[in-house]
Design an enzyme around this catalytic site. Structure first.
Site, PDB file in Angstrom:
ATOM      1  N   GLY A  11     -19.431  -5.428  -7.702  1.00  0.00           N
ATOM      2  CA  GLY A  11     -18.697  -3.971  -7.409  1.00  0.00           C
ATOM      3  C   GLY A  11     -18.618  -3.287  -8.838  1.00  0.00           C
ATOM      4  N   GLY A  14     -18.644   0.634  -8.807  1.00  0.00           N
ATOM      5  CA  GLY A  14     -17.473   1.138  -8.329  1.00  0.00           C
ATOM      6  C   GLY A  14     -16.137   1.922  -9.766  1.00  0.00           C
ATOM      7  N   LEU A  15     -15.190   2.452  -9.893  1.00  0.00           N
ATOM      8  CA  LEU A  15     -14.121   2.496 -10.646  1.00  0.00           C
ATOM      9  C   LEU A  15     -13.814   1.928 -11.816  1.00  0.00           C
ATOM     10  CD1 LEU A  15     -12.474   4.787 -11.529  1.00  0.00           C
ATOM     11  CD2 LEU A  15     -10.983   4.418  -9.812  1.00  0.00           C
ATOM     12  N   VAL A  16     -13.771   0.527 -10.684  1.00  0.00           N
ATOM     13  CA  VAL A  16     -13.011  -0.770 -11.139  1.00  0.00           C
ATOM     14  C   VAL A  16     -13.660  -1.380 -11.750  1.00  0.00           C
ATOM     15  CG1 VAL A  16     -11.735  -2.656 -10.611  1.00  0.00           C
ATOM     16  CG2 VAL A  16     -10.756  -0.405 -10.218  1.00  0.00           C
ATOM     17  N   GLY A  17     -15.101  -1.850 -11.041  1.00  0.00           N
ATOM     18  CA  GLY A  17     -16.151  -2.874 -11.047  1.00  0.00           C
ATOM     19  C   GLY A  17     -16.873  -1.993 -12.772  1.00  0.00           C
ATOM     20  N   SER A 108      -4.397  -5.393  -4.249  1.00  0.00           N
ATOM     21  CA  SER A 108      -3.656  -3.706  -4.773  1.00  0.00           C
ATOM     22  C   SER A 108      -2.355  -3.420  -4.200  1.00  0.00           C
ATOM     23  CB  SER A 108      -4.026  -2.964  -3.459  1.00  0.00           C
ATOM     24  OG  SER A 108      -3.646  -1.642  -3.069  1.00  0.00           O
ATOM     25  N   SER A 109      -1.235  -3.367  -4.925  1.00  0.00           N
ATOM     26  CA  SER A 109      -0.230  -2.330  -5.258  1.00  0.00           C
ATOM     27  C   SER A 109       0.210  -1.957  -2.895  1.00  0.00           C
ATOM     28  CB  SER A 109       0.548  -1.268  -5.314  1.00  0.00           C
ATOM     29  OG  SER A 109       0.026  -0.061  -5.869  1.00  0.00           O
ATOM     30  N   CYS A 110      -0.670  -1.865  -1.962  1.00  0.00           N
ATOM     31  CA  CYS A 110      -0.497  -1.515  -1.133  1.00  0.00           C
ATOM     32  C   CYS A 110       0.197  -2.616   0.152  1.00  0.00           C
ATOM     33  CB  CYS A 110      -1.312  -0.402  -0.338  1.00  0.00           C
ATOM     34  SG  CYS A 110      -2.891  -1.400   0.255  1.00  0.00           S
ATOM     35  N   TYR A 137      -5.984  -2.098   5.154  1.00  0.00           N
ATOM     36  CA  TYR A 137      -6.548  -2.350   4.144  1.00  0.00           C
ATOM     37  C   TYR A 137      -5.965  -3.736   3.710  1.00  0.00           C
ATOM     38  CZ  TYR A 137      -8.138  -1.463  -1.334  1.00  0.00           C
ATOM     39  OH  TYR A 137      -8.276  -1.682  -2.139  1.00  0.00           O
ATOM     40  N   LYS A 141      -6.185  -7.117   2.164  1.00  0.00           N
ATOM     41  CA  LYS A 141      -6.298  -7.784   0.511  1.00  0.00           C
ATOM     42  C   LYS A 141      -5.371  -9.479   0.539  1.00  0.00           C
ATOM     43  CE  LYS A 141      -8.516  -4.869  -1.345  1.00  0.00           C
ATOM     44  NZ  LYS A 141      -9.679  -5.404  -3.018  1.00  0.00           N
ATOM     45  N   PRO A 164      -3.635  -4.591  -8.962  1.00  0.00           N
ATOM     46  CA  PRO A 164      -3.055  -3.072  -9.561  1.00  0.00           C
ATOM     47  C   PRO A 164      -2.236  -2.416  -8.815  1.00  0.00           C
ATOM     48  CG  PRO A 164      -5.386  -3.536  -8.967  1.00  0.00           C
ATOM     49  CD  PRO A 164      -4.526  -4.882  -8.355  1.00  0.00           C
ATOM     50  N   ASN A 166      -2.009   2.118  -7.983  1.00  0.00           N
ATOM     51  CA  ASN A 166      -3.110   2.953  -8.049  1.00  0.00           C
ATOM     52  C   ASN A 166      -3.464   3.705  -9.332  1.00  0.00           C
ATOM     53  OD1 ASN A 166      -0.735   3.579  -6.387  1.00  0.00           O
ATOM     54  ND2 ASN A 166      -1.137   5.115  -5.739  1.00  0.00           N
ATOM     55  N   HIS A 180      -8.899   8.775  -4.121  1.00  0.00           N
ATOM     56  CA  HIS A 180      -6.828   8.513  -4.354  1.00  0.00           C
ATOM     57  C   HIS A 180      -6.092   9.440  -4.630  1.00  0.00           C
ATOM     58  CE1 HIS A 180      -7.976   4.022  -4.377  1.00  0.00           C
ATOM     59  NE2 HIS A 180      -7.223   3.564  -3.528  1.00  0.00           N
ATOM     60  N   ARG A 210       4.437   7.973  -6.774  1.00  0.00           N
ATOM     61  CA  ARG A 210       3.782   5.945  -7.170  1.00  0.00           C
ATOM     62  C   ARG A 210       2.936   6.406  -8.978  1.00  0.00           C
ATOM     63  NH1 ARG A 210       3.614   6.897  -2.929  1.00  0.00           N
ATOM     64  NH2 ARG A 210       2.256   7.180  -1.017  1.00  0.00           N
TER      65      ARG A 210
HETATM   66  O1  GFB Z   1      -3.174   7.673  -3.760  1.00  0.00           O
HETATM   67  P1  GFB Z   1      -3.107   8.160  -2.755  1.00  0.00           P
HETATM   68  O2  GFB Z   1      -3.577   8.489  -1.609  1.00  0.00           O
HETATM   69  O3  GFB Z   1      -2.848   6.408  -1.290  1.00  0.00           O
HETATM   70  O4  GFB Z   1      -1.746   8.374  -2.794  1.00  0.00           O
HETATM   71  P2  GFB Z   1      -1.339   6.073  -1.749  1.00  0.00           P
HETATM   72  C1  GFB Z   1      -1.099   9.753  -1.003  1.00  0.00           C
HETATM   73  C2  GFB Z   1       0.480  10.437  -1.473  1.00  0.00           C
HETATM   74  O5  GFB Z   1      -0.530  11.636  -2.611  1.00  0.00           O
HETATM   75  C3  GFB Z   1       0.568  10.999  -0.099  1.00  0.00           C
HETATM   76  C4  GFB Z   1      -0.165  12.546  -1.928  1.00  0.00           C
HETATM   77  O6  GFB Z   1       1.791  11.215  -0.911  1.00  0.00           O
HETATM   78  C5  GFB Z   1       0.208  12.394  -0.145  1.00  0.00           C
HETATM   79  O7  GFB Z   1       0.825  13.221   0.820  1.00  0.00           O
HETATM   80  N1  GFB Z   1      -1.262  13.735  -2.033  1.00  0.00           N
HETATM   81  C6  GFB Z   1      -1.388  15.334  -2.289  1.00  0.00           C
HETATM   82  C7  GFB Z   1      -3.043  13.325  -1.775  1.00  0.00           C
HETATM   83  N2  GFB Z   1      -2.730  15.503  -2.377  1.00  0.00           N
HETATM   84  C8  GFB Z   1      -3.103  14.771  -1.788  1.00  0.00           C
HETATM   85  C9  GFB Z   1      -4.632  14.857  -2.304  1.00  0.00           C
HETATM   86  O8  GFB Z   1      -5.768  15.945  -2.368  1.00  0.00           O
HETATM   87  N3  GFB Z   1      -5.592  13.432  -1.556  1.00  0.00           N
HETATM   88  C10 GFB Z   1      -4.911  12.535  -1.855  1.00  0.00           C
HETATM   89  N4  GFB Z   1      -5.508  11.325  -1.096  1.00  0.00           N
HETATM   90  N5  GFB Z   1      -3.563  12.268  -1.690  1.00  0.00           N
HETATM   91  C11 GFB Z   1      -2.927   3.930  -1.218  1.00  0.00           C
HETATM   92  C12 GFB Z   1      -3.707   3.411  -0.214  1.00  0.00           C
HETATM   93  O9  GFB Z   1      -1.371   4.709  -0.423  1.00  0.00           O
HETATM   94  O10 GFB Z   1      -2.586   3.283  -2.348  1.00  0.00           O
HETATM   95  C13 GFB Z   1      -4.834   2.659  -0.488  1.00  0.00           C
HETATM   96  O11 GFB Z   1      -4.172   4.542   0.578  1.00  0.00           O
HETATM   97  C14 GFB Z   1      -4.653   1.652  -2.102  1.00  0.00           C
HETATM   98  O12 GFB Z   1      -5.410   2.005  -0.203  1.00  0.00           O
HETATM   99  C15 GFB Z   1      -3.429   2.443  -2.905  1.00  0.00           C
HETATM  100  O13 GFB Z   1      -4.357   0.692  -1.896  1.00  0.00           O
HETATM  101  C16 GFB Z   1      -3.160   1.726  -4.504  1.00  0.00           C
HETATM  102  O14 GFB Z   1      -0.420   5.568  -2.522  1.00  0.00           O
HETATM  103  O15 GFB Z   1      -0.475   6.261  -0.387  1.00  0.00           O
END
Ligand code: GFB
Length: 308
Positions: A11, A14-17, A108-110, A137, A141, A164, A166, A180, A210
């Protein structure tokens, strides 16, 4: 790891790799290998086996994955489950076959339950139902973590899993529907400022909380743990500090100097309401986050100025 060891970063684009490769080089590791991008597929057991057979790595950072933000997870559940299972199963099983000294799997923290107690301790894994927006996902994981544990139990392999929060940083995906939240918001607000747009549409209601780690901090913690952590269970990597999405958007707005409005589209999902890791285990090993939120956001803004 010794400086002459052969280190495979899966990877690496990618961002992390890519951050791990930078950090390895900074720390004097020069024998770094990566799998080619063309005519090579980590989802193919044949390709992965061939790569290990030719290259025989000593250490593996398994940072290759299909990953993205909440909307990409919702839109591509098969890819998130199947691609990730295939990539990680191929690399972990082949690392065993070719007697890799140590492998680090990035979870991942999810992976934790939707209604987990906060801050989330490592032992809360598999104590309740998952957050539906990233369930596929998460399942992949969790399977990766369990496969590493199983290889340790059955064959004594030193395969570890790190977990990790986010991640964001230069080189991330900036597409709001794929990426993200942190990088998406930085990009949207930066672009709106450049183009004198009056509004930026942010998703959800801004209330979810977050925790964010800059990718260079994550890479630093990863090298540290590759050299010090040899346990069966996962270890969280984060800052231990969380912010509402609204606070993140306002901080970016201030750093960019944007004078328009942040408009919240509440028809879009919020996802998990709060997600902050308990990082006391990591701290007890002697590692702490060094890049604060403002410095981290500024590094992404610099990247956008130079590259986009
Ligand atoms: O980082 P994210 O997309 O995923 O953040 P998760 C989602 C949150 O940010 C939700 C809000 O509350 C969205 O409604 N948000 C606001 C936005 N504006 C935006 C935007 O422009 N783009 C995005 N993407 N979100 C992730 C998992 O969950 O956590 C991944 O889906 C991964 O797989 C990561 O595990 C660590 O934090 O909810």
């Amino acid at each position: 790891m010794d400086s002459e060891n052969k280190i495979y970063v899966a990877g690496n684009t990618g961002l992390v790799g890519s951050a791990i490769v930078r950090k390895l080089k900074e720390n004097g590791y020069s024998n770094i290998i990566s799998s080619p991008r063309s005519n090579f597929d980590l989802k193919s057991q044949y390709d992965v086996e061939k790569f290990f057979n030719i290259n025989r790595p000593d250490y593996v950072f398994l940072a290759a994955a299909r990953c993205g933000g909440i909307f990409d997870n919702i839109n591509y559940p098969v890819d998130y489950l199947l691609d990730n299972l295939n990539i990680q199963n191929n690399i972990i099983s082949t690392a065993y076959k070719y007697e890799v000294k140590k492998l680090m799997f990035f979870a991942s923290s999810c992976i934790f339950p939707k209604e987990s107690l906060q801050p989330i301790k490592e032992e809360y894994l598999l104590t309740g139902p998952l957050e539906p927006t990233n369930e596929y996902y998460s399942i992949a994981k969790i399977a990766g973590i369990k496969l590493c544990e199983a290889y340790r139990k059955q064959y004594g392999c030193n395969f570890i899993s790190v977990n990790p929060c986010n991640v964001y940083g230069p080189g991330d995906k900036f597409d709001p529907l794929k990426g993200h939240v942190m990088s998406s918001l930085i990009y949207k607000i930066w672009k709106a400022h450049k183009e004198n747009q009056s509004d930026v549409i942010c998703f959800g209601d801004g209330s979810p909380e977050r925790e964010f780690i800059h990718v260079d901090d994550l890479a630093d913690a990863s090298l540290f743990l590759m050299n010090s952590y040899n346990e069966h269970g996962i270890i969280n990597i984060g800052t231990g500090i969380d912010y509402t999405i609204k606070k993140i958007a306002e901080t970016i707005k201030e750093l960019v100097g944007y004078s328009g409005n942040l408009v919240w589209d509440t028809t879009k999902p919020n996802g998990m309401l709060k997600k902050v890791l308990d990082v006391s285990k990591l701290n007890s090993f002697g590692w702490r986050s060094k890049i604060n939120l403002n410095t981290g956001i500024e590094s992404v803004l610099n990247y956008l100025e130079k590259n986009i």
